[in-house]
Design a protein around this motif. Structure first.
Motif, PDB file in Angstrom:
ATOM      1  N   PRO B  35       0.827  -1.206   0.000  1.00  0.00           N
ATOM      2  CA  PRO B  35       0.000   0.000   0.000  1.00  0.00           C
ATOM      3  C   PRO B  35       0.867   1.266   0.000  1.00  0.00           C
ATOM      4  N   ARG B  36       0.346   2.322  -0.546  1.00  0.00           N
ATOM      5  CA  ARG B  36       0.996   3.638  -0.658  1.00  0.00           C
ATOM      6  C   ARG B  36       2.216   3.609  -1.571  1.00  0.00           C
ATOM      7  N   HIS B  37       2.152   2.765  -2.547  1.00  0.00           N
ATOM      8  CA  HIS B  37       3.198   2.744  -3.564  1.00  0.00           C
ATOM      9  C   HIS B  37       3.031   3.984  -4.438  1.00  0.00           C
ATOM     10  N   ALA B  38       4.136   4.485  -4.957  1.00  0.00           N
ATOM     11  CA  ALA B  38       4.052   5.652  -5.844  1.00  0.00           C
ATOM     12  C   ALA B  38       3.355   5.246  -7.143  1.00  0.00           C
ATOM     13  N   PRO B  39       2.659   6.179  -7.799  1.00  0.00           N
ATOM     14  CA  PRO B  39       2.009   5.846  -9.080  1.00  0.00           C
ATOM     15  C   PRO B  39       3.034   5.297 -10.051  1.00  0.00           C
ATOM     16  N   LEU B  40       2.680   4.189 -10.664  1.00  0.00           N
ATOM     17  CA  LEU B  40       3.626   3.508 -11.542  1.00  0.00           C
ATOM     18  C   LEU B  40       2.862   2.908 -12.704  1.00  0.00           C
ATOM     19  N   LEU B  41       3.494   2.937 -13.845  1.00  0.00           N
ATOM     20  CA  LEU B  41       2.899   2.304 -15.013  1.00  0.00           C
ATOM     21  C   LEU B  41       3.974   1.473 -15.683  1.00  0.00           C
ATOM     22  N   THR B  42       3.698   0.211 -15.879  1.00  0.00           N
ATOM     23  CA  THR B  42       4.706  -0.634 -16.503  1.00  0.00           C
ATOM     24  C   THR B  42       4.052  -1.729 -17.319  1.00  0.00           C
ATOM     25  N   GLU B  43       4.814  -2.244 -18.257  1.00  0.00           N
ATOM     26  CA  GLU B  43       4.326  -3.400 -18.996  1.00  0.00           C
ATOM     27  C   GLU B  43       4.670  -4.654 -18.229  1.00  0.00           C
ATOM     28  N   LEU B  44       3.868  -5.678 -18.421  1.00  0.00           N
ATOM     29  CA  LEU B  44       4.122  -6.946 -17.734  1.00  0.00           C
ATOM     30  C   LEU B  44       4.578  -7.987 -18.737  1.00  0.00           C
ATOM     31  N   LYS B  45       5.468  -8.838 -18.247  1.00  0.00           N
ATOM     32  CA  LYS B  45       5.888  -9.983 -19.055  1.00  0.00           C
ATOM     33  C   LYS B  45       4.916 -11.125 -18.790  1.00  0.00           C
ATOM     34  N   PRO B  46       4.911 -12.121 -19.652  1.00  0.00           N
ATOM     35  CA  PRO B  46       4.119 -13.308 -19.320  1.00  0.00           C
ATOM     36  C   PRO B  46       4.630 -13.887 -18.008  1.00  0.00           C
ATOM     37  N   GLY B  47       3.752 -14.250 -17.133  1.00  0.00           N
ATOM     38  CA  GLY B  47       4.191 -14.790 -15.850  1.00  0.00           C
ATOM     39  C   GLY B  47       3.048 -14.825 -14.865  1.00  0.00           C
ATOM     40  N   GLU B  48       3.440 -14.805 -13.590  1.00  0.00           N
ATOM     41  CA  GLU B  48       2.474 -15.041 -12.541  1.00  0.00           C
ATOM     42  C   GLU B  48       2.225 -13.757 -11.762  1.00  0.00           C
ATOM     43  N   VAL B  49       0.972 -13.446 -11.535  1.00  0.00           N
ATOM     44  CA  VAL B  49       0.641 -12.352 -10.632  1.00  0.00           C
ATOM     45  C   VAL B  49       0.191 -12.982  -9.327  1.00  0.00           C
ATOM     46  N   ARG B  50       0.860 -12.573  -8.227  1.00  0.00           N
ATOM     47  CA  ARG B  50       0.525 -13.171  -6.933  1.00  0.00           C
ATOM     48  C   ARG B  50      -0.133 -12.097  -6.080  1.00  0.00           C
ATOM     49  N   VAL B  51      -1.289 -12.416  -5.547  1.00  0.00           N
ATOM     50  CA  VAL B  51      -2.021 -11.458  -4.724  1.00  0.00           C
ATOM     51  C   VAL B  51      -2.146 -12.006  -3.317  1.00  0.00           C
ATOM     52  N   GLY B  66       0.689  -7.823 -20.287  1.00  0.00           N
ATOM     53  CA  GLY B  66      -0.316  -6.814 -20.037  1.00  0.00           C
ATOM     54  C   GLY B  66       0.303  -5.528 -19.544  1.00  0.00           C
ATOM     55  N   VAL B  67      -0.523  -4.722 -18.888  1.00  0.00           N
ATOM     56  CA  VAL B  67      -0.069  -3.434 -18.369  1.00  0.00           C
ATOM     57  C   VAL B  67      -0.468  -3.368 -16.907  1.00  0.00           C
ATOM     58  N   LEU B  68       0.456  -2.863 -16.093  1.00  0.00           N
ATOM     59  CA  LEU B  68       0.183  -2.719 -14.668  1.00  0.00           C
ATOM     60  C   LEU B  68       0.112  -1.240 -14.332  1.00  0.00           C
ATOM     61  N   GLU B  69      -0.977  -0.845 -13.692  1.00  0.00           N
ATOM     62  CA  GLU B  69      -1.106   0.530 -13.260  1.00  0.00           C
ATOM     63  C   GLU B  69      -1.195   0.537 -11.746  1.00  0.00           C
ATOM     64  N   VAL B  70      -0.349   1.332 -11.106  1.00  0.00           N
ATOM     65  CA  VAL B  70      -0.351   1.395  -9.647  1.00  0.00           C
ATOM     66  C   VAL B  70      -0.652   2.810  -9.212  1.00  0.00           C
ATOM     67  N   GLN B  71      -1.608   2.940  -8.295  1.00  0.00           N
ATOM     68  CA  GLN B  71      -1.846   4.190  -7.602  1.00  0.00           C
ATOM     69  C   GLN B  71      -1.811   3.843  -6.119  1.00  0.00           C
ATOM     70  N   PRO B  72      -1.668   4.838  -5.239  1.00  0.00           N
ATOM     71  CA  PRO B  72      -1.405   4.518  -3.824  1.00  0.00           C
ATOM     72  C   PRO B  72      -2.269   3.386  -3.246  1.00  0.00           C
ATOM     73  N   TYR B  73      -3.565   3.391  -3.526  1.00  0.00           N
ATOM     74  CA  TYR B  73      -4.395   2.334  -2.943  1.00  0.00           C
ATOM     75  C   TYR B  73      -5.151   1.557  -4.015  1.00  0.00           C
ATOM     76  N   LEU B  74      -4.613   1.584  -5.215  1.00  0.00           N
ATOM     77  CA  LEU B  74      -5.309   0.921  -6.311  1.00  0.00           C
ATOM     78  C   LEU B  74      -4.297   0.296  -7.264  1.00  0.00           C
TER      79      LEU B  74
END
Lengths: 286, 138
Positions: B35-51, B66-74
């Motif tokens: 949580p509270r990560h800085a806004p980030l935008l990046t492309e994703l490689k094929p692989g595993e997303v772990r939640v 795909g594309v990963l978009e990060v906002q502080p709580y999203l």
């Protein structure tokens, strides 16, 4: 008047047709529900990606991607989504008519068009006209996959990037409700900027790797999601139109059977009357 | 405060829920997002997303990019529904162009078919007329 036996065979044949149209109506109805769900399922992705693009274009006012730049129109491109199969009323015909109107308007301005056709029905229609078909796909099925559309879309976006076309339109049927579907011509490229009012304060992303590369990837995905959504919506329209058309056909077959039944009864009665008259006449002669 | 995580693909929703941690295969390396990560935008490689969900459970999702978009709580993962790559796209584009040529080439075929049908109908009519004439002569 046709004889009794002839009418009976005709009734039987119309009844068979009616059975088929009724079955098709019910199949379309059940498929319609599923395709509507699929339509809903594709919405969140398209909305998300749209917000990301909004942020991107706001955060990078210096970087101008070709997809966001408006150019003078010298040549246009169309991605046309039609159905693969017929028996869906005037769905395709109405759409083609709308497109032809648009095409002749461009022609009046001296602008030629390149077409990208998705769906077998559009292939059959547009190859008869003297149009420039640059890409085609068909048989994407009732459960379309993005992978099946990528080729056709890439052809058109590449053409736009290279400057071969200056506008890219996308034509599909919009699902209003079961009874009505509208042919819709939407602009895919250049991408319309998002309203600034939607974005509150200024902030920027950290980009990995560079902003330019990312914008490229995101915009391509955006176009694909738009087209995918259109294709799914068009399938829903096809099912709705097919359901309505087959319902009408079933009702018409019913009316036809009633009329034939009446004719049959009349013919039978006439035959009986004639027979009696002959017997009576014969008896009188004796 | 946990992060809201949405994993969506063009063909449908994959996951939506709250999480303490998200791990994703970024193009420049594995990413761990709290949580509270800085806004980030990046492309994703094929692989595993772990939640790591807020109730301590771990969930895995395999994505083909795909594309990963990060906002502080999203955190939003825009997952691709198909494997991509410039070469693959190029190949698909070629196939689409090839089919366009086939559609255009099909023009002659269809005219031939229509013509053949017309000829057949005519021949049939002639044959029937001839039969009738024969019957009359007899």
């Amino acid at each position: 008047m046709a004889s009794g036996k002839e009418i009976r065979t005709k009734i039987a044949s119309v009844k068979n047709t009616q059975k088929i149209t009724r079955a098709m109506q019910m199949v379309a109805a059940s498929k319609l529900r599923k395709t509507q769900d699929r339509m809903e399922a594709s919405r969140p992705y398209a909305e998300r990606i749209r917000t990301v693009i909004g942020h991107l274009s706001e955060a990078n006012p210096d970087y101008r991607h070709p997809y966001l730049d408006k150019r003078d129109v010298k040549r246009v491109g169309y991605i046309i989504v039609s159905t693969d199969r017929g028996l869906c009323g005037s769905l395709n015909v109405n759409m083609f008519r709308t497109i032809l109107g648009d095409l002749s308007r461009w022609q009046g301005e001296g602008v030629e068009a390149d077409l990208c056709l998705i769906g077998a029905k559009s292939h059959a229609f547009f190859r008869r006209l003297r149009t420039n078909i640059v890409a085609a796909t068909s048989h994407v099925g009732e459960v379309p996959k993005v992978a099946d559309l990528v080729g056709a879309i890439t052809t058109m976006t590449d053409a736009y990037r290279e400057g071969a076309i200056d506008r890219l339109f996308f034509v599909y049927n919009r699902f209003v409700n079961t009874m009505s579907q509208n042919a819709q011509i939407a602009t895919l490229l250049p991408v319309e900027p998002v309203d600034k009012a939607e974005l509150q304060e200024y902030w920027d992303y950290i980009y990995e790797p560079s902003a330019g590369e990312l914008v490229d990837g995101v915009l391509d995905r955006y176009i694909e999601s738009q087209v995918y959504r259109g294709v799914v919506e068009n399938v829903a329209c096809e099912m709705a139109a097919k359901m309505v058309a087959m319902k009408a056909a079933t009702e018409n077959a019913g009316k036809f059977i009633d009329q034939l039944q009446l004719d049959y009864n009349k013919a039978r009665q006439a035959a009986i009357t004639q027979e009696i008259a002959e017997i009576v006449g014969g008896a009188a002669a004796v | 405060m946990p992060i809201q995580v949405d994993i969506v693909s063009a063909e449908g929703d994959i996951f939506s829920g709250e999480a303490n941690w998200v791990f994703a295969p970024g193009k420049l390396g594995e990413l761990g997002i709290a949580p509270r990560h800085a806004p980030l935008l990046t492309e994703l490689k094929p692989g595993e997303v772990r939640v790591e969900t807020s109730d301590g459970e771990e969930q895995f999702f395999y994505i083909t990019g795909g594309v990963l978009e990060v906002q502080p709580y999203l955190v939003t993962v825009l997952a691709d529904s198909a494997l991509r790559g410039d070469e693959l796209d190029e190949e698909a584009a070629l196939a689409a162009r090839e089919q366009a040529r086939e559609v255009l080439a099909g023009r002659s075929d269809e005219i031939d078919l229509a013509q053949a049908q017309a000829e057949l109908v005519e021949a049939e009519a002639r044959y029937r007329a001839a039969q009738k004439l024969k019957g009359k002569r007899r």
